[in-house]
Design a protein around this motif. Structure first.
Motif, PDB file in Angstrom:
ATOM      1  N   THR A  48      28.938  56.305  47.426  1.00  0.00           N
ATOM      2  CA  THR A  48      29.402  55.626  46.441  1.00  0.00           C
ATOM      3  C   THR A  48      30.064  54.510  47.057  1.00  0.00           C
ATOM      4  O   THR A  48      31.078  54.661  47.554  1.00  0.00           O
ATOM      5  CB  THR A  48      30.265  56.633  45.859  1.00  0.00           C
ATOM      6  OG1 THR A  48      29.805  57.565  45.044  1.00  0.00           O
ATOM      7  CG2 THR A  48      31.365  55.876  44.673  1.00  0.00           C
ATOM      8  N   ARG A  80      32.395  50.894  46.858  1.00  0.00           N
ATOM      9  CA  ARG A  80      33.681  50.841  46.210  1.00  0.00           C
ATOM     10  C   ARG A  80      33.361  49.923  44.940  1.00  0.00           C
ATOM     11  O   ARG A  80      34.206  49.997  43.895  1.00  0.00           O
ATOM     12  CB  ARG A  80      34.735  50.007  47.043  1.00  0.00           C
ATOM     13  CG  ARG A  80      34.203  48.644  47.636  1.00  0.00           C
ATOM     14  CD  ARG A  80      35.359  47.939  48.296  1.00  0.00           C
ATOM     15  NE  ARG A  80      35.052  46.773  48.991  1.00  0.00           N
ATOM     16  CZ  ARG A  80      34.260  46.362  50.200  1.00  0.00           C
ATOM     17  NH1 ARG A  80      34.062  47.742  50.963  1.00  0.00           N
ATOM     18  NH2 ARG A  80      34.071  45.451  50.700  1.00  0.00           N
ATOM     19  N   SER A  81      32.485  48.976  44.896  1.00  0.00           N
ATOM     20  CA  SER A  81      32.264  48.262  43.488  1.00  0.00           C
ATOM     21  C   SER A  81      31.805  49.209  42.497  1.00  0.00           C
ATOM     22  O   SER A  81      32.218  49.215  41.257  1.00  0.00           O
ATOM     23  CB  SER A  81      30.925  47.082  43.955  1.00  0.00           C
ATOM     24  OG  SER A  81      29.817  47.902  44.426  1.00  0.00           O
ATOM     25  N   TYR A  82      30.860  50.048  42.855  1.00  0.00           N
ATOM     26  CA  TYR A  82      30.698  51.147  41.644  1.00  0.00           C
ATOM     27  C   TYR A  82      31.954  52.090  41.391  1.00  0.00           C
ATOM     28  O   TYR A  82      32.182  52.369  40.135  1.00  0.00           O
ATOM     29  CB  TYR A  82      29.662  52.225  42.053  1.00  0.00           C
ATOM     30  CG  TYR A  82      29.105  53.367  41.468  1.00  0.00           C
ATOM     31  CD1 TYR A  82      28.173  53.072  40.377  1.00  0.00           C
ATOM     32  CD2 TYR A  82      29.802  54.431  41.145  1.00  0.00           C
ATOM     33  CE1 TYR A  82      27.790  54.078  39.461  1.00  0.00           C
ATOM     34  CE2 TYR A  82      29.262  55.516  40.089  1.00  0.00           C
ATOM     35  CZ  TYR A  82      28.338  55.172  39.386  1.00  0.00           C
ATOM     36  OH  TYR A  82      27.809  56.502  38.650  1.00  0.00           O
ATOM     37  N   ALA A  83      32.804  52.555  42.367  1.00  0.00           N
ATOM     38  CA  ALA A  83      33.750  53.410  42.150  1.00  0.00           C
ATOM     39  C   ALA A  83      34.894  52.422  41.071  1.00  0.00           C
ATOM     40  O   ALA A  83      35.522  52.989  40.197  1.00  0.00           O
ATOM     41  CB  ALA A  83      34.604  53.539  43.402  1.00  0.00           C
ATOM     42  N   TYR A  84      35.157  51.164  41.508  1.00  0.00           N
ATOM     43  CA  TYR A  84      35.962  50.315  40.429  1.00  0.00           C
ATOM     44  C   TYR A  84      35.616  50.168  39.097  1.00  0.00           C
ATOM     45  O   TYR A  84      36.394  50.121  38.171  1.00  0.00           O
ATOM     46  CB  TYR A  84      36.253  48.852  41.086  1.00  0.00           C
ATOM     47  CG  TYR A  84      36.820  48.932  42.577  1.00  0.00           C
ATOM     48  CD1 TYR A  84      37.721  50.037  42.949  1.00  0.00           C
ATOM     49  CD2 TYR A  84      36.886  47.842  43.299  1.00  0.00           C
ATOM     50  CE1 TYR A  84      38.097  50.022  44.182  1.00  0.00           C
ATOM     51  CE2 TYR A  84      37.430  48.128  44.604  1.00  0.00           C
ATOM     52  CZ  TYR A  84      38.078  49.087  45.026  1.00  0.00           C
ATOM     53  OH  TYR A  84      38.654  49.117  46.271  1.00  0.00           O
ATOM     54  N   GLU A  85      34.179  50.046  38.933  1.00  0.00           N
ATOM     55  CA  GLU A  85      33.671  49.854  37.481  1.00  0.00           C
ATOM     56  C   GLU A  85      33.620  51.187  36.824  1.00  0.00           C
ATOM     57  O   GLU A  85      33.316  51.464  35.584  1.00  0.00           O
ATOM     58  CB  GLU A  85      31.864  49.481  37.593  1.00  0.00           C
ATOM     59  CG  GLU A  85      32.263  47.866  38.166  1.00  0.00           C
ATOM     60  CD  GLU A  85      30.868  47.452  38.002  1.00  0.00           C
ATOM     61  OE1 GLU A  85      29.892  48.114  37.464  1.00  0.00           O
ATOM     62  OE2 GLU A  85      30.792  46.229  38.844  1.00  0.00           O
ATOM     63  N   ASN A  86      33.981  52.495  37.446  1.00  0.00           N
ATOM     64  CA  ASN A  86      33.881  53.688  36.795  1.00  0.00           C
ATOM     65  C   ASN A  86      35.134  54.394  37.149  1.00  0.00           C
ATOM     66  O   ASN A  86      35.149  55.523  37.493  1.00  0.00           O
ATOM     67  CB  ASN A  86      33.005  54.629  37.520  1.00  0.00           C
ATOM     68  CG  ASN A  86      31.461  53.950  37.279  1.00  0.00           C
ATOM     69  OD1 ASN A  86      30.819  54.610  36.079  1.00  0.00           O
ATOM     70  ND2 ASN A  86      30.723  53.203  37.691  1.00  0.00           N
ATOM     71  N   GLY A  92      37.836  54.048  39.000  1.00  0.00           N
ATOM     72  CA  GLY A  92      38.453  54.033  40.296  1.00  0.00           C
ATOM     73  C   GLY A  92      38.259  55.512  40.918  1.00  0.00           C
ATOM     74  O   GLY A  92      39.047  55.971  41.742  1.00  0.00           O
ATOM     75  N   THR A  98      35.736  56.449  46.826  1.00  0.00           N
ATOM     76  CA  THR A  98      34.651  55.743  47.477  1.00  0.00           C
ATOM     77  C   THR A  98      34.284  56.309  48.705  1.00  0.00           C
ATOM     78  O   THR A  98      34.836  57.419  49.024  1.00  0.00           O
ATOM     79  CB  THR A  98      35.296  54.289  47.784  1.00  0.00           C
ATOM     80  OG1 THR A  98      36.063  54.219  48.859  1.00  0.00           O
ATOM     81  CG2 THR A  98      35.860  53.634  46.466  1.00  0.00           C
ATOM     82  N   GLU A 135      34.687  55.230  51.733  1.00  0.00           N
ATOM     83  CA  GLU A 135      35.252  54.583  52.755  1.00  0.00           C
ATOM     84  C   GLU A 135      36.029  55.579  53.700  1.00  0.00           C
ATOM     85  O   GLU A 135      36.104  55.205  54.930  1.00  0.00           O
ATOM     86  CB  GLU A 135      36.515  53.610  52.142  1.00  0.00           C
ATOM     87  CG  GLU A 135      35.704  52.287  51.460  1.00  0.00           C
ATOM     88  CD  GLU A 135      36.532  51.305  50.832  1.00  0.00           C
ATOM     89  OE1 GLU A 135      37.877  51.786  50.618  1.00  0.00           O
ATOM     90  OE2 GLU A 135      36.179  50.258  50.584  1.00  0.00           O
ATOM     91  N   GLY A 170      28.016  48.861  41.901  1.00  0.00           N
ATOM     92  CA  GLY A 170      28.465  48.322  40.760  1.00  0.00           C
ATOM     93  C   GLY A 170      27.641  47.039  40.391  1.00  0.00           C
ATOM     94  O   GLY A 170      26.479  46.694  41.106  1.00  0.00           O
TER      95      GLY A 170
END
Length: 241
Positions: free
Chosen positions: A25, A27-33, A35, A38, A40, A99
């Protein structure tokens, strides 16, 4: 999901479904879903395991190498370039949750994203199967690279070394023929290195500079097939011709 199951087979490890999804996952996907977490933190963990495992393997496998040479080899195989190359061979990019913005800019092939995801997968292996399994994974992934002269020069400015080598051998002028293809948001480049009008190497990359560096590294293997040359010191026997 099948693609991710196939990835586990290629890695040769068992990672539970939840941890695997987290490792993949971005971070771009996490932010669009909303938060969601991720990869990281797993990346942070995997980076430490990678460094330790490579250091341990080098220390035990190459008893005659100096501290400086051990450090050089470790740096090469844990580099973004080396890890991204491993990820591409394993097809990791197709499995990453990205994302929309990263998808349209070919994020699945970006070296930084691929390298970070490889570290997260190492961390995920540790969390699911323990340190020994994670260590074995690292050795399987990077062991072959430790004998690859081109990979061991991953931090090397190959263009500069090729320029010096060509001048010392009086091979002629250097020219990089670069061709780009694909849409602007996902463009890739192929560079062919010509010295004295003769093609010696080719390489691809997401930028002209990256493609040129890869073509120079490819040419180095042709000009110095036994690995001798000017990387890290004076020109070796092969360069004296």
């Amino acid at each position: 999901m099948r693609a991710r199951e196939e990835l586990l087979k290629r890695l040769g490890v068992d990672i539970d479904a939840e941890t695997l999804r987290l490792a993949l996952t971005h971070r771009s996907y996490a932010y669009e879903n909303g938060g969601i977490p991720t990869n990281e933190r797993l990346e942070f963990l995997g980076d430490s395991i990678l460094g330790f495992s490579v250091t341990d393997h080098l220390f035990r496998t190459y008893p005659d190498l100096s501290e400086g040479e051990l450090a050089k080899r470790r740096a090469a195989v844990v580099s973004t370039r080396a890890l991204a190359g491993i990820a591409r061979r394993l097809g990791v990019g197709e499995c990453i949750y990205l994302g929309h913005g990263e998808k349209v800019t070919n994020g699945k092939n970006k070296s930084s994203i691929l390298a970070d995801t490889m570290e997260a997968l190492i961390g995920a292996t540790y969390m699911s199967s323990g340190l020994e399994e994670a260590r074995r994974l690292v050795v399987r992934l990077v062991g072959p690279l430790l004998e690859d002269a081109a990979v061991l020069g991953a931090g090397t400015d190959w263009k500069t070394h090729i320029q010096e080598l060509a001048a010392n051998r009086q091979l002629g002028n250097i020219h990089y023929a670069v061709v780009g293809e694909g849409p602007d948001h996902a463009r890739s480049y192929t560079a062919t290195l010509l010295i004295g009008g003769i093609a010696y190497g080719s390489g691809t990359g997401n930028s002209k500079k990256e493609a040129e560096q890869h073509s120079a590294a490819d040419a180095w293997k042709v000009l110095c097939p036994d690995g001798n040359g000017m990387v890290g010191g004076a020109e070796g026997a092969n360069g004296a011709a």
